[in-house]
Design a protein around this motif. Structure first.
Motif, PDB file in Angstrom:
ATOM      1  N   ILE A  41       0.833  -1.214   0.000  1.00 24.64           N
ATOM      2  CA  ILE A  41       0.000   0.000   0.000  1.00 24.64           C
ATOM      3  C   ILE A  41       0.866   1.261   0.000  1.00 24.64           C
ATOM      4  O   ILE A  41       0.617   2.207  -0.752  1.00 24.64           O
ATOM      5  CB  ILE A  41      -0.959  -0.017   1.206  1.00 24.64           C
ATOM      6  CG1 ILE A  41      -2.035  -1.091   0.984  1.00 24.64           C
ATOM      7  CG2 ILE A  41      -1.608   1.349   1.431  1.00 24.64           C
ATOM      8  CD1 ILE A  41      -2.870  -1.415   2.199  1.00 24.64           C
ATOM      9  N   ILE A  42       1.889   1.275   0.845  1.00 25.03           N
ATOM     10  CA  ILE A  42       2.789   2.444   0.884  1.00 25.03           C
ATOM     11  C   ILE A  42       3.399   2.683  -0.494  1.00 25.03           C
ATOM     12  O   ILE A  42       3.502   3.828  -0.957  1.00 25.03           O
ATOM     13  CB  ILE A  42       3.885   2.255   1.956  1.00 25.03           C
ATOM     14  CG1 ILE A  42       3.264   2.262   3.365  1.00 25.03           C
ATOM     15  CG2 ILE A  42       4.947   3.356   1.851  1.00 25.03           C
ATOM     16  CD1 ILE A  42       4.182   1.742   4.452  1.00 25.03           C
ATOM     17  N   GLY A  79       2.391   4.373  10.748  1.00 21.62           N
ATOM     18  CA  GLY A  79       1.325   5.312  10.392  1.00 21.62           C
ATOM     19  C   GLY A  79       0.261   4.649   9.539  1.00 21.62           C
ATOM     20  O   GLY A  79      -0.944   4.816   9.778  1.00 21.62           O
ATOM     21  N   ALA A  80       0.694   3.883   8.538  1.00 21.04           N
ATOM     22  CA  ALA A  80      -0.249   3.216   7.643  1.00 21.04           C
ATOM     23  C   ALA A  80      -1.097   2.188   8.406  1.00 21.04           C
ATOM     24  O   ALA A  80      -2.311   2.076   8.164  1.00 21.04           O
ATOM     25  CB  ALA A  80       0.505   2.533   6.504  1.00 21.04           C
ATOM     26  N   TYR A  81      -0.482   1.465   9.341  1.00 20.71           N
ATOM     27  CA  TYR A  81      -1.240   0.469  10.102  1.00 20.71           C
ATOM     28  C   TYR A  81      -2.341   1.145  10.929  1.00 20.71           C
ATOM     29  O   TYR A  81      -3.481   0.668  10.967  1.00 20.71           O
ATOM     30  CB  TYR A  81      -0.329  -0.346  11.022  1.00 20.71           C
ATOM     31  CG  TYR A  81      -1.083  -1.450  11.738  1.00 20.71           C
ATOM     32  CD1 TYR A  81      -1.305  -2.672  11.109  1.00 20.71           C
ATOM     33  CD2 TYR A  81      -1.635  -1.245  12.996  1.00 20.71           C
ATOM     34  CE1 TYR A  81      -2.048  -3.672  11.731  1.00 20.71           C
ATOM     35  CE2 TYR A  81      -2.373  -2.238  13.635  1.00 20.71           C
ATOM     36  CZ  TYR A  81      -2.568  -3.447  12.997  1.00 20.71           C
ATOM     37  OH  TYR A  81      -3.319  -4.427  13.610  1.00 20.71           O
ATOM     38  N   ILE A 126      -2.671   8.049   1.841  1.00 19.89           N
ATOM     39  CA  ILE A 126      -3.264   6.758   2.233  1.00 19.89           C
ATOM     40  C   ILE A 126      -4.582   6.996   2.969  1.00 19.89           C
ATOM     41  O   ILE A 126      -5.580   6.309   2.720  1.00 19.89           O
ATOM     42  CB  ILE A 126      -2.280   5.952   3.111  1.00 19.89           C
ATOM     43  CG1 ILE A 126      -1.078   5.503   2.269  1.00 19.89           C
ATOM     44  CG2 ILE A 126      -2.972   4.741   3.742  1.00 19.89           C
ATOM     45  CD1 ILE A 126       0.046   4.863   3.080  1.00 19.89           C
ATOM     46  N   ALA A 127      -4.591   7.990   3.865  1.00 23.06           N
ATOM     47  CA  ALA A 127      -5.812   8.293   4.636  1.00 23.06           C
ATOM     48  C   ALA A 127      -6.959   8.710   3.718  1.00 23.06           C
ATOM     49  O   ALA A 127      -8.116   8.308   3.925  1.00 23.06           O
ATOM     50  CB  ALA A 127      -5.518   9.388   5.660  1.00 23.06           C
ATOM     51  N   ASN A 139     -10.875   3.191  -0.536  1.00 20.15           N
ATOM     52  CA  ASN A 139     -10.834   2.783  -1.947  1.00 20.15           C
ATOM     53  C   ASN A 139      -9.410   2.416  -2.330  1.00 20.15           C
ATOM     54  O   ASN A 139      -8.839   2.958  -3.272  1.00 20.15           O
ATOM     55  CB  ASN A 139     -11.362   3.934  -2.822  1.00 20.15           C
ATOM     56  CG  ASN A 139     -11.596   3.504  -4.248  1.00 20.15           C
ATOM     57  OD1 ASN A 139     -11.831   2.332  -4.527  1.00 20.15           O
ATOM     58  ND2 ASN A 139     -11.492   4.449  -5.171  1.00 20.15           N
ATOM     59  N   MET A 140      -8.855   1.476  -1.576  1.00 17.40           N
ATOM     60  CA  MET A 140      -7.467   1.084  -1.774  1.00 17.40           C
ATOM     61  C   MET A 140      -7.285   0.329  -3.096  1.00 17.40           C
ATOM     62  O   MET A 140      -8.168  -0.449  -3.487  1.00 17.40           O
ATOM     63  CB  MET A 140      -7.005   0.161  -0.633  1.00 17.40           C
ATOM     64  CG  MET A 140      -6.578   0.903   0.609  1.00 17.40           C
ATOM     65  SD  MET A 140      -4.978   1.676   0.374  1.00 17.40           S
ATOM     66  CE  MET A 140      -5.350   3.323   0.919  1.00 17.40           C
ATOM     67  N   PRO A 141      -6.152   0.520  -3.769  1.00 18.78           N
ATOM     68  CA  PRO A 141      -5.904  -0.242  -5.002  1.00 18.78           C
ATOM     69  C   PRO A 141      -5.799  -1.738  -4.710  1.00 18.78           C
ATOM     70  O   PRO A 141      -5.183  -2.144  -3.728  1.00 18.78           O
ATOM     71  CB  PRO A 141      -4.564   0.320  -5.497  1.00 18.78           C
ATOM     72  CG  PRO A 141      -3.930   0.956  -4.306  1.00 18.78           C
ATOM     73  CD  PRO A 141      -5.060   1.440  -3.447  1.00 18.78           C
TER      74      PRO A 141
END
Length: 427
Positions: A60-61, A83-85, A125-126, A131-133
């Motif tokens: 994701i990052i 941060g992403a988690y 990311i936030a 709507n994550m790829p």
């Protein structure tokens, strides 16, 4: 040091020193005494969560960062993952807090020039978190499942080959929250009495699914603070492991040898079945781990256990036993849900090496089994080469043994760890 800084120190310990995550977390928690148990829980959840979802987080990052995760500085890599988690998996943390605290950590540790980069990636990311790829590949491909379940692609491919019907359940099972399985020390207390004692302390407890000594507990702080722990009324052990010892048919008065015994779960379970009559010779190659066995034996009040250091590949003369417990070193593919490091550290070459090591140990320890005695073979893996195939190899070389029972547990399919055992009788 605030809680996020402690998590960063844990992740850096793992990242730069290759420390096992459970050891890194334990060290940090011991060093930083928390007055508020919620803060301790936050540290544990965030550190364990990042390790559990490592492949997914990096994927994701990489969708939002011009610099790929592996090319980032180790500290920045860890800050981004933290941060992403929080943004993706911790609903209790506002996205703004996850981003702002990540920026603070970046500046605090001397990377002021990269604070804008960290802020930009995490805020992107936030914004897109709902709507994550999607990972590339079709939804049944190893490439897709590797990212979805944060498991190295080669392990996904292996599970798919070995368990074509169950592999997705197994992958899901590695992420399921499970209660802690404890074994009642029935030499001191009954299961019902222990359950009542635990429930009176506000801890949720219910009977296990597979063994009459098992209790499943949740909603507790420290295991050592659960009522009955210090008095030796119970010890932590997965039900699959309890089933293996029960299947060995241990009776009072028998002589037992446990050849790879640390940390002592099977040794102490076997000793309880002896009811104070007979002896367990408990051995392990690791001097450090012998202390764990001694600690558990003493706490449970077991007097008929002899503990010594020994390399299981070396033959001991004049040793004979009614039951030999061979719970051998393995790949651990059955417990990757509890020990996140395993899936990232394991290689195909190590699997082959472990199969050979198991064969080397079996070639020695079968000599300890008396005529009419029992050899219990077990592993905490679901790799057929280390389980059924290895036993087939052994039985071909040693026709004086016959397989009387074996059992395979699959995480996600069964309500316990992935585990295998085989009970062999010597004619």
């Amino acid at each position: 040091m605030d809680s996020r800084d402690i998590v960063l120190s844990i992740l850096m310990d793992i990242e730069t020193k290759n420390t096992f995550s459970n050891i890194a977390i334990s060290k940090a928690l011991a060093k930083n005494q928390f007055e508020d148990k919620r803060e301790r829980a936050f540290v544990t959840r965030l550190a364990e969560g990042v390790m559990e979802q490592l492949i997914t987080l990096d994927y994701i990052i990489n969708q939002f960062s011009k610099t790929k995760v592996k090319k980032c500085k180790p500290l920045i890599r860890c800050v981004l993952r933290m941060g992403a988690y929080q943004i993706l998996y911790m609903d209790s943390v506002p996205d703004s807090a996850a981003c702002n605290e990540a920026v603070k950590l970046t500046k605090k540790h001397g990377f002021i020039s990269l604070s804008g980069f960290v802020n930009g990636v995490l805020r992107s990311i936030a914004r897109k978190k709902d709507n994550m790829p999607e990972p590339s590949g079709d939804r049944e491909s190893a490439e897709y499942l590797s990212v979805k379940y944060s498991t190295p692609q080669w392990i996904v491919e292996k599970l798919k080959m070995d368990y074509p019907k169950e592999y997705v359940q197994i992958l899901k099972g590695c992420f399921m929250e499970r209660d802690t399985s404890i074994r009642t020390n029935t030499l001191k207390i009954t299961r019902n009495e222990l359950m009542s004692m635990i429930e009176e302390a506000g801890i949720t407890a219910c009977a296990g699914n597979y063994d009459e000594k098992a209790i499943l507990i949740r909603d507790y702080d420290f295991i050592k603070k659960v009522p009955g722990y210090k008095k030796g009324y119970f010890t932590v052990q997965d039900e699959s492991s309890m089933c293996a010892i029960r299947a060995a048919g241990i009776k009072p008065g028998m002589t037992l040898i446990d050849v790879c015994a640390a940390p002592g779960g099977k040794t102490t379970c076997a000793a309880e079945y002896l009811e104070g009559q007979g002896m367990v010779y408990s051995m392990d190659i690791s001097e450090d781990k012998l202390d764990l066995i001694e600690e558990n034996v003493a706490r449970l009040g077991l007097s008929n256990v002899s503990i010594s250091r020994h390399d299981a590949t070396k033959l001991l003369e004049d040793m004979k036993a009614d039951v030999v417990i061979a719970d051998l070193p393995c790949s651990g593919l059955g417990i990757i849900g509890r020990k996140n490091d395993i899936k990232y550290r394991l290689s195909k070459e190590q699997l082959d090496q472990l199969v050979r090591l198991q064969q080397d140990i079996l070639s020695v320890v079968h000599n300890y089994v008396k005529e009419g005695g029992t050899l219990l073979y077990s592993t905490c893996t679901i790799n057929p080469a280390e389980n059924q195939e290895n036993l087939a190899w052994f039985l071909k070389k040693h026709p004086e043994f016959t397989l009387v029972e074996d059992r395979l547990f699959l995480q996600g399919v069964d309500d316990c760890d992935g585990f295998y055992y085989g009970v062999l009788k010597k004619k």
